[in-house]
Write an enzyme that holds these catalytic residues in place. Structure first.
Site, mmCIF file in Angstrom:
data_model
loop_
_atom_site.group_PDB
_atom_site.id
_atom_site.type_symbol
_atom_site.label_atom_id
_atom_site.label_comp_id
_atom_site.label_asym_id
_atom_site.label_seq_id
_atom_site.Cartn_x
_atom_site.Cartn_y
_atom_site.Cartn_z
ATOM 1 N N THR A 148 0.825 -1.211 0.000
ATOM 2 C CA THR A 148 0.000 0.000 0.000
ATOM 3 C C THR A 148 0.861 1.264 0.000
ATOM 4 O OG1 THR A 148 -1.626 -1.226 1.273
ATOM 5 C CG2 THR A 148 -1.884 1.154 1.226
ATOM 6 N N GLY A 187 2.856 -3.218 8.253
ATOM 7 C CA GLY A 187 3.048 -3.506 9.669
ATOM 8 C C GLY A 187 4.506 -3.761 9.979
ATOM 9 N N GLU A 436 -6.535 -6.123 4.130
ATOM 10 C CA GLU A 436 -6.688 -7.310 3.265
ATOM 11 C C GLU A 436 -7.905 -7.194 2.349
ATOM 12 O OE1 GLU A 436 -4.807 -9.894 2.514
ATOM 13 O OE2 GLU A 436 -3.293 -8.940 3.745
#
Ligand code: FAD
Ligand code: FAD
Lengths: 693, 693
Positions: A148, A187, A436
Site C-alpha cells: 500500500t 506492519g 486485506e
C-alpha cells in the site's frame, strides 16, 4: 501475569448459572476446538505464558493503560518472549495461535511471520530462499511486506513506486517518485523491520513490466539506523493494532543488486531481458485467499471474546425490579433476564459458531484446491474459492464488528471503559473491515464473479460452459459450491410451504434454506438485470454500468453470502448429532434462533420473495420462545469457548464473575491515579484561579 | 495553533468541486445556523481561539498523539484559557458553544458548568445559591454531579449511598455502605472537582425518604488533597471523553452540616422532621429533558464533522480507472464518483440536517413547556415531551454513531488513523448512546408512554381522557404532537397511492409520511397487542409481559420516532422555500433521498403495511437518479457546515483538501518517531537476538 487482573472469589451468581447447563460444557469445548487433545495442548501452552510473573512494570497494568510508545514496548517484550519460547517446542508453529491471543494490540513481528516469511517462500527462487530464509527465521533480518502507498491501496495498478533496471551495473534503482508513492501502512515497517519486500513498478529498457516484489534492506543490521536514501517512520496512533508499528517508507535512489528481485515468477536474464513465468497471478491469489480465510477464523475468535465478556457481565449485573419478586420483598433482576438483552447477546454466540463453520469449510476447500494446484497444476477452482472467500471475509468482518460493538454497548457505562476490554476488541476487529481488501470492494468482487458466471451459463446454456476458459465451471467446482447452482436456474426457487410440517418455522431448516436461496436469487438477478439494462437501454459501457449499480450489486453479493453462510453453519451444527445429543440440541436451538433472527432483522428481503407477514409474526413468536429456552444455556455456551482470563483481559469478563472488586482495583492502577493531586491541575487551574482572583 | 495542522496550498480537485455548487454556500451556512449574524459572531470567536500560538508543547501535536494523562493536561490548559476569556466577553455564555468544539475529548470542567451549576440553581434554596453560586462561578469551588454508582446506573432506586440525619448534631453522615455503592462515572470527579453534589438515600429517624442531593466537599481548597473519609480517583482510559476525568468516590462516615442538603425541594425542619415539596419529580425531569435535547444538537454537529471529513477526502482520493477515460488515456476516478461511496455519504449529510430539525422543534416545544410551567404551573405537557425527547435522544445517537462509523470506514485505511479525527469523533459520539439514559431503556420509556396513552384512549374513548390524571392529554399536547394522534385510530392509516400524481415516489412527501405513519401504527399496535395478549392469555403481570415483549416494543418506539423525525425534518426543509429557491431545491433533493434511503434500508417495515415490491424497486431507481443529481452539491453541502479546520482536527478533512502532505507531515510528529532507533527495540529484540544466536 495474573497480577494484572488480580485474584478474587467466585461470584455465586455466576456459579448458579453454570449449574443450569443442559449439556456438558467441557465436551462442547472439544467440539468447538476439534478434539480433546487440541484443547489440552492449548491449555498447556497457555499455562506457560499466563501463569508466571513478568519482570517488567509495563506488564503489570492492562495494556489499555499504556501510552502509544509503551504499548509498542510491551508488545516487543512479549514478542521476544514468544520467539524464544517457540524454539523450546518441538513444533515452533504451535506457538502462533497463542501469540495472537497473547498480543492485545498485535505484534511488531506480525508481518514478519505472517507476510514476510510466507512471501519469501512464495516469491523467491530456491537460491534466494537459501539466502534469506534462515536469517529471517533467526530474526537476523526482520521484514515486512510493503504494498500500500499513501495514494493507493485498493487499486494496485495505481501504485507508483519505481524499480528501474540498470543493465550495466546489474542493479535496480528504487524510487518513490511522488508524495503519493510513499509506502504507507506496512506492519512493523515503522520501527521494527530492517528489510522490506517492496512492490514496485518495474521498468526494463524503458518498458513498463508491471508490479514486482523486491528485497530492500532499510536499516543497518548493527545500528538499526535507516540506510542512506531511506526515510522511514511510524504512522502514529490508531483505533486498533496499536503495537503493529505500521509505517511509511520513502525511497530516494536506493540501489539494490539484480539478485534482489524476487525471482520465482519473473526475473531479468543474463542478457538483461525480462522473463516472466506463467500462472503468476493465480499463485499470488492463493496466499491472499489463505489470509482471508484466516481472518474469518479470527472473527469467530473475536466475537467469542466479546460475547463471553458481555454475557458474564449480564449474569452478575443487576438492574431493575424483578417482576417475579415474592412475598412482598422486591428483588433485583439480572440484566440477562431482560428480553432486549438476550436479543443482543444470543445472536453473537451463534455468529461466532457460524464463522467457525465457514472457516472450517473454506479451509478444507482451500486444501483441496492446493492439492489440485500442486499435484495436477489444476487452477480452475481458484476463481470460485477466491470470490467466496473474499466475500465471506467481508461479510464476517462486517457482522463481527457489529456484534462486538453490540456486546460493548450491552455493558452500559462499563463497556465504555478500556478496562472492560471491549473497546480494544472492537478496534482490532473492525480493522479487518479495511485491511486485506476493503469490504465494499470485496463484495463487488464476489458480485462480479457471480455476474460473470451466471451470464456465462445463461448465454451458453449449462452444457457448453466447460469450453469457456475465462470462467471455467467444472464438476469439481460445482461440487465445492453446491450453493451456486441455484443462481443458474431460469426461475426463482419456490419458497414452498414454510414450517407446515412440524408447525414451527425456524426449525424447518430445508424450508429456510429455500427461503434464503430465493432471496439471494431475487437480489442477484435484480442487480444483474440492472447492469444489463443500463448497457442495453442507456448504452453505458459495462464498467460504467457496474459502477452505477454498485448499491444493488453489493446487496446481491451479501444475500448470496448469507445464504452460503447459513448452509455451512447448518452443516456444522448437524455434524454435532453424532457427537453428543445434548450438545446437538443446544446448537440446533441456537441455529434456529439465528436463522429466525436474520429473517426478522431483514424481513424485507424475505417478504420480497413471497414470505407472508403472518409467518414473520410467527417467527417473532418462536424467537421469543427460543430466548426462554436458551436462557439457562447462555453462560454455559460462552464458558465453552474456554477463553483464558488473560486472553479476555477484561475487568468485567473474568471467569470468576467478580466484576466490581476488579473494576475498582484496576481503576486505582490507572495512569492518572499514580499522583494526587495532579500537578497539571495545580499549575493550570489552581494557581491561575488564585492569581486571577 | 494552526501549526498543528500546517499550512498548505489548496488542492485543485477540491476547488473544482466548489465551483459546481447549484446554490450559494454561504447562504446555506446562515440558514443552518439561524442567521448571518450568528455565523459572523461565531467566526469572530473562533478567530480568538484558533489563530494564535499556544505556549505549550502539548498543544503543538494532535491530541490523539498524547497519553491519557497528557490529554487531561491539554484539556486543563484549554479549560483555563476558555474560562478567563469568557470574562472578557459581554456575555460569558457565548463561549460555551466554542468550548465544546475546542475540547477534543471533553473538558474536565464540563460537569461543573453543565451539571453542577445548573443543579445548584435547580436544587438549592435562595440562601444556598447565595452561598455557593458565586464561588462556583469564580472556580473557587469546582463541582460535579455524582449519581451513578458502581452497581447501578439505569435503575435509580437501586442506588445505595446513604445519608443519615443526626438530629442532635444537626448533621448528616454520608457513607458508601457497599462496594457497589461507590460513586462511579461522574465527570471531573477523578482529579478536578473539590465538591460534589451527591445523590444519596436519605434516612431521617430511621425512615427511608428516598434519593436526595447533598453538597459534599471532597478535596481541601488549599492543598487539593482528598479530605478525611474521602477516597477519590479516576476511572482510567476510555473510548472517548478522554479528558473528562470521570471518577469514583467512596465515602466513609463523612459528616456534613444539615444546611448542605440541597433544600429547594425537600429539607429537614427545625424540629428535625423531613419536609418535602410537591412537583419535585417534574422539575428534575425538566433538566434531564433539556440535556437530552442538547444531545440531539450535538449529534447533528458530530455527524456534520464526520461527513465533512469523509466527503472532502472522497473528492481528492482517487482509486481505480475512470470508465469515461478519453482518447485512450486512462484517467483515475475520485472515489466520490462510485455509487457505493455516495450511498454511504449522502444519507449522513441528510441525517445531520434531520437532527438539527428535530433539535429546533424540541427546543421550541421545551420553551413553551417551560413557560406553561413557570407562568401557569401547568405541568401537563411534560410527560409527552419527556417521552419524545428521551426516544429521540436514543434514535439520533444510534443513527449518529452509525453514521460517523460509516464515514470513518469510507476513508479506508486512513480512517483508521487517529490523525483522521474520525476514531475520536466516533468515540465521543457513541458515548451518547450510553450516558444520560442508556438507549435501550430510553426506547422502552417512549414505548411505555405510547402504550399508556393509546390504551387510555381506547379504554375511555378520546372524549373522556382529560379526566385521567396520570397521563393527561390536553389540547395543547395534541398540538405539540400532531404526530401522535394517528395511533389512537381504530384502523391503520391507509397508505393510498404512492407517487401516482407526479410519477415519482420519493417526492410525494405526503404519501411517504402516510407510509411512515402506517408502518409506525402497525409496529406499535402489534407490540401493544403482544403485551395485552400475554396478560390476558398467559396471565402474566404487566411488568412481566412488558419485559418479555421488549424486542417488539423497542421496534415500535423506533418506528414512531422515525416517523416523527421525518415530519420535523420535512417541516424544516419546507421552511427553506421562502428563504432561497436554489437552497430549497437542494435541501429537498436531499430529503427525498433520505426518505427513499430509509425505506430501501428497512423495506420490510413498509412491505409489511402494503407497499409493493415494484414501488421499492422504483424507489431504488429514484435513489440512483438522485445520487447523480446530488453529486455536484456534495462538497458544497458539507462546506456549508462551515466547520473550522481546528474544529475538525483532521489530517484528511481540512478545507484546503491537501490530504497527503498533511498526513505525511503529521505522521512525522507521531510519538514513536521522536527517537530512532527505538530504545526498546534495541533492548528487547536486538540485544537479545544477538546474545542468543
Ligand atoms: C490496520 C491496518 C493494517 C494494514 N497493514 C498493511 C500492511 O501490512 N501492508 C500493506 O501493504 N497495507 C496494509 N494496510 C493497508 C490496507 O491494505 C488498505 O488500507 C486497504 O487495502 C484499503 O485501501 P485504501 O486505504 O486505499 O482504501 P480506499 O480504496 O481508498 O477506500 C476508501 C473508500 O473508497 C471506496 N472505494 C475505493 N475503490 C472503490 C471502488 N472501486 N468501488 C467502490 N468504492 C470504492 C472504498 O469502499 C472506501 O469506502 C493496512 C491497513 C490497516 C487499516
Ligand atoms: C462517557 C460517560 C460519562 C458519564 N458521566 C456521568 C456523570 O457525569 N454522572 C453520572 O452520575 N453518571 C455518568 N455516567 C454513567 C451513565 O449515566 C450510565 O452509564 C448510564 O446511565 C447507563 O447505566 P449503566 O451503566 O448502569 O448501564 P446498565 O443499565 O447496567 O446497562 C447494561 C445493559 O443492561 C440493559 N438494561 C438495563 N436495564 C434494562 C431494562 N430495564 N430493560 C432492558 N435492558 C436493560 C441495557 O440496555 C444495557 O444493554 C457516564 C457514562 C459514560 C459512558
Amino acid at each position: 501475569m495474573s497480577s494484572i487482573l488480580g485474584k478474587y472469589d467466585v461470584n455465586p451468581l455466576l456459579e448458579e448459572e453454570r449449574c443450569k447447563a443442559t449439556f456438558n460444557i467441557e465436551k462442547l469445548t472439544y467440539f468447538l476446538e476439534g478434539d480433546q487433545e487440541k484443547t489440552e495442548r492449548r491449555r498447556e501452552l497457555e499455562k506457560k505464558f499466563y501463569e508466571d510473573e513478568f519482570p517488567n512494570d509495563l506488564i503489570k497494568v492492562p495494556v489499555d493503560y499504556l501510552s502509544h510508545s509503551e504499548i509498542y514496548t510491551e508488545a516487543l517484550i512479549k514478542a521476544a518472549r514468544i520467539y524464544f519460547e517457540a524454539f523450546n517446542l518441538e513444533d515452533p508453529r504451535e506457538v502462533l495461535g497463542i501469540a495472537d491471543a497473547y498480543h492485545y494490540e498485535a505484534s511488531p513481528l506480525l508481518l514478519h511471520f505472517a507476510m514476510f516469511i510466507p512471501a519469501l517462500m512464495g516469491h523467491c527462487n530456491d537460491e534466494q530462499q537459501a539466502r534469506w530464509l534462515p536469517d529471517a527465521i533467526e530474526l537476523k533480518i526482520i521484514g515486512t511486506y510493503a504494498q500500500t502507498e499513501l495514494g493507493h491501496g485498493s487499486y494496485l495498478k495505481g501504485l507508483q513506486t519505481e524499480a528501474i533496471y540498470n543493465d550495466k551495473e546489474k542493479t535496480f534503482t528504487l524510487n518513490s517518485p511522488t508524495l503519493e508513492s510513499i509506502k504507507w501502512w506496512p506492519g512493523g515497517l515503522g520501527k521494527t523491520a530492517n528489510h522490506a519486500i517492496v512492490q514496485a513498478q518495474l521498468f526494463v529498457d524503458g518498458v513498463h513490466r508491471g508490479l514486482h516484489p523486491f528485497m530492500v534492506q532499510i536499516r543497518d543490521l548493527e545500528t538499526h539506523k535507516p540506510l542512506p536514501g531511506i526515510e522511514v517512520g511510524e504512522l502514529g496512533p490508531k483505533l486498533g493494532f496499536k503495537a503493529a508499528d505500521n509505517g511509511y517508507l520513502k525511497l530516494s535512489s536506493v540501489v539494490i543488486p539484480k539478485s534482489n528481485m524476487l525471482m520465482k515468477n519473473a526475473y531479468i536474464d543474463d542478457n538483461g531481458r525480462y522473463q516472466a513465468k506463467k500462472a503468476t497471478d493465480k499463485l499470488n491469489l492463493g496466499t491472499m485467499l489463505f489470509v482471508r480465510v484466516l481472518i474469518i477464523d479470527m472473527m469467530s475468535f473475536n466475537i467469542s471474546k466479546a460475547v463471553t465478556i458481555a454475557t458474564r457481565y449480564s449474569a452478575v449485573r443487576k438492574q431493575g425490579i424483578n417482576p417475579d419478586s415474592k412475598n412482598g420483598v422486591t428483588s433485583e433482576l439480572k440484566i440477562i433476564d431482560y428480553a432486549a438483552q438476550r436479543y443482543k447477546l444470543i445472536p453473537c454466540i451463534a455468529l461466532s459458531h457460524a464463522c467457525k463453520a465457514v472457516f472450517i469449510s473454506l479451509m478444507s476447500a482451500f486444501k483441496d484446491v492446493n492439492e489440485s494446484m500442486s499435484k495436477r497444476s489444476d487452477y480452475r477452482s481458484i476463481p470460485l474459492l477466491h470470490a467466496m472467500s473474499s466475500g465471506l471475509k467481508a461479510l464476517t468482518t462486517d457482522l463481527g464488528a457489529s456484534a462486538v460493538e453490540i456486546c460493548r454497548r450491552a455493558c452500559g457505562g462499563n463497556g465504555f471503559l478500556l478496562a472492560s476490554g471491549l473497546p480494544r476488541i472492537f478496534g482490532n476487529t473492525v480493522a479487518a473491515c479495511t485491511y486485506e481488501g476493503e469490504n465494499t470492494i470485496l463484495y463487488l468482487q464476489t458480485a462480479r464473479y457471480l455476474y460473470k458466471t451466471v451470464r456465462l451459463v445463461s448465454n451458453h446454456g449449462s452444457s457448453s460452459m466447460e469450453s469457456n476458459t475465462k470462467v471455467t465451471l467444472n464438476l469439481k467446482e460445482r461440487e465445492t459450491s453446491q450453493s451456486i447452482g441455484y443462481l443458474y436456474r431460469v426461475t426463482r426457487p419456490d419458497i414452498g410451504n414454510l414450517g407446515k410440517r412440524e408447525g414451527k418455522i425456524v426449525s424447518d431448516v430445508d424450508g429456510l434454506l429455500r427461503l434464503f436461496s430465493a432471496s439471494a436469487y431475487y437480489h442477484c438477478h435484480f442487480a444483474f438485470d440492472q447492469v444489463d439494462c443500463r448497457m442495453r437501454v442507456q448504452g453505458q459501457s459495462f464498467e460504467k454500468a457496474w459502477i452505477e449499480c454498485q448499491v444493488d450489486l453489493i446487496k446481491a453479493a451479501k444475500s448470496h453470502l448469507i445464504y452460503y453462510m447459513m448452509i455451512k453453519y447448518w452443516e456444522w451444527v448437524s455434524s454435532g448429532e453424532k457427537y453428543d445429543l445434548n450438545i446437538s440440541q443446544v446448537l440446533k436451538r441456537l441455529a434456529y434462533f439465528y436463522f429466525g433472527f436474520i429473517i426478522n432483522e431483514n424481513k424485507g428481503d424475505f417478504l420480497a420473495v413471497g414470505l407472508d407477514l403472518t409467518s414473520i409474526e410467527q417467527i417473532q413468536d418462536e424467537l421469543s420462545t427460543l430466548m426462554v429456552e436458551l436462557r439457562n444455556d447462555m453462560i454455559p455456551l460462552v464458558d465453552a469457548f474456554d477463553l483464558h482470563d488473560m486472553v479476555l483481559m477484561s475487568a468485567i469478563g473474568c471467569k470468576d464473575g467478580n466484576v466490581y472488586d476488579r473494576l475498582f482495583n484496576l481503576a486505582k492502577k490507572a495512569p492518572l491515579n499514580q499522583v494526587d493531586p495532579n500537578p497539571s491541575f495545580i499549575k493550570y487551574i489552581k494557581d491561575l484561579t488564585k492569581s486571577k482572583l
